[in-house]
Design an enzyme around this catalytic site. Structure first.
Site, PDB file in Angstrom:
ATOM      1  N   GLY A  31     109.487  36.532 -58.574  1.00  6.96           N
ATOM      2  CA  GLY A  31     109.614  37.585 -59.564  1.00  6.96           C
ATOM      3  C   GLY A  31     110.013  37.000 -60.907  1.00  6.96           C
ATOM      4  N   CYS A  32     109.679  37.689 -61.975  1.00  7.90           N
ATOM      5  CA  CYS A  32     109.967  37.152 -63.309  1.00  7.90           C
ATOM      6  C   CYS A  32     111.469  37.041 -63.570  1.00  7.90           C
ATOM      7  CB  CYS A  32     109.279  37.991 -64.389  1.00  7.90           C
ATOM      8  SG  CYS A  32     109.648  39.761 -64.323  1.00  7.90           S
ATOM      9  N   HIS A  33     112.235  38.113 -63.281  1.00  4.07           N
ATOM     10  CA  HIS A  33     113.695  38.054 -63.455  1.00  4.07           C
ATOM     11  C   HIS A  33     114.290  36.974 -62.548  1.00  4.07           C
ATOM     12  CE1 HIS A  33     113.533  41.932 -65.568  1.00  4.07           C
ATOM     13  NE2 HIS A  33     112.819  42.401 -64.566  1.00  4.07           N
ATOM     14  N   ALA A  34     113.798  36.934 -61.309  1.00  5.19           N
ATOM     15  CA  ALA A  34     114.307  35.958 -60.341  1.00  5.19           C
ATOM     16  C   ALA A  34     114.056  34.530 -60.802  1.00  5.19           C
ATOM     17  CB  ALA A  34     113.670  36.199 -58.973  1.00  5.19           C
TER      18      ALA A  34
END
Length: 315
Positions: free
Chosen positions: A115-118
């Site tokens: 994921g992008c945030h991750a």
């Protein structure tokens, strides 16, 4: 040799971006399916099993359904959904996070795109955990602001609809039940005892993101200076072409401000560090559609096919 590539979900935001990034690659043959054909399971199954590599750009349930349709054991799969990110049978697709991860990706037939945030959080915290500065028992606070393209077609249409002019001008926090879908992989990949206290928000811009991880110095297992932390990052990510460690934040900032969009249309992630007497802040800047999604997917494809890792990607 031309590799056959099929993007399942080619009409969504991530799928469209992957197609755009691959369309002029001479060593690849893109298998395309029409909007009508994609609803026919048999036609879709044929495409899935003819490809050398399949990108899944689908909701979680649909992604699992497509995996079940693949009976050709030679087909390599890259899944951009959250469906398999904590599944030990799948390889987590950040090549830079350990010295052996790139080789694992290369030898895997099942890779999940983070994921992008991750991605921003994990790449900021992993070197500090591996160097014993942040403990796995520690409770970490993280906030992220991302462009609205991360919300897919529905959110893009809402933000770009002239009828909504002025409606979305502010930063808008979301997932306020504090259970964002990236939390399981944040906890799992870093081996944390507790998921971070994570709050995401959407900004009134299309692409780009800042992931901000907050540390209390008294809670760190070692006393470290900002310069020492920067040195740790430089050593950990030494030789990584898509990772840039910021050493001079005065030159990096724009009159004291940090623009979330300056890595747009690249596969680069930039990590910068800020501190005071009591606190330390680590910020990851990346393109939510680049290193945060489609760019990471293409990077993994290049590795899995034994190609130059930076092919089709901007730094």
């Amino acid at each position: 040799m031309k590799y056959k590539i099929f993007v399942d979900g080619q009409f969504g935001t991530t799928g469209l971006k992957i197609n755009e990034m691959l369309k002029n690659r001479s060593e690849l043959e893109l298998l395309t399916i029409s909007e009508e054909e994609k609803k026919d399971i048999e036609i879709k199954k044929k495409f899935l099993n003819e490809a050398d590599l399949v990108f899944l750009c689908l909701p979680d349930a649909a992604s699992k359904e497509s995996v079940a349709l693949i009976t050709n054991e030679n087909v390599k799969i890259i899944d951009a959904s959250t469906a398999h990110r904590t599944n030990p049978e799948w390889t987590y697709g950040i090549a830079e996070i350990t010295p052996t991860q790139r080789e694992k990706i290369k030898n895997s037939k099942r890779v999940c795109v983070p994921g992008c945030h991750a991605s921003g959080f994990i790449m900021a915290m992993k070197p500090l955990i591996e160097n014993g500065i942040v403990l796995k028992s520690q409770k970490i606070v993280c906030h992220s602001i991302t462009g609205y393209s991360g919300g897919g077609r529905a959110l893009i249409d809402a933000y770009e609809d002239p009828a909504n002019k002025g409606k979305f001008d502010s930063q808008r926090p979301y997932a306020l039940g504090l259970s964002h879908k990236h939390l399981p992989e944040m906890k799992h990949v870093l081996g944390l005892e507790s998921a971070p206290f994570f709050t995401p928000s959407v900004g009134n811009f299309s692409q780009g993101m800042l992931v901000m991880s907050y540390l209390i110095k008294d809670e760190l297992s070692k006393k470290v200076s900002k310069d020492e932390v920067i040195s740790i990052y430089k050593e950990y990510y030494k030789g990584e072409q898509f990772v840039k460690i910021i050493e001079n934040d005065i030159e990096y900032l724009d009159d004291g401000f940090l623009n979330a969009m300056n890595c747009n249309n690249t596969n680069t992630i930039e990590i910068s560090v800020y501190d005071s007497e009591d606190y330390m802040l680590v910020i990851s800047r990346l393109d939510n559609l680049g290193k945060g999604a489609s760019g990471a997917a293409v990077q993994n494809m290049n590795i899995m096919l034994g190609l130059d890792e930076k092919l089709g990607l901007n730094i």
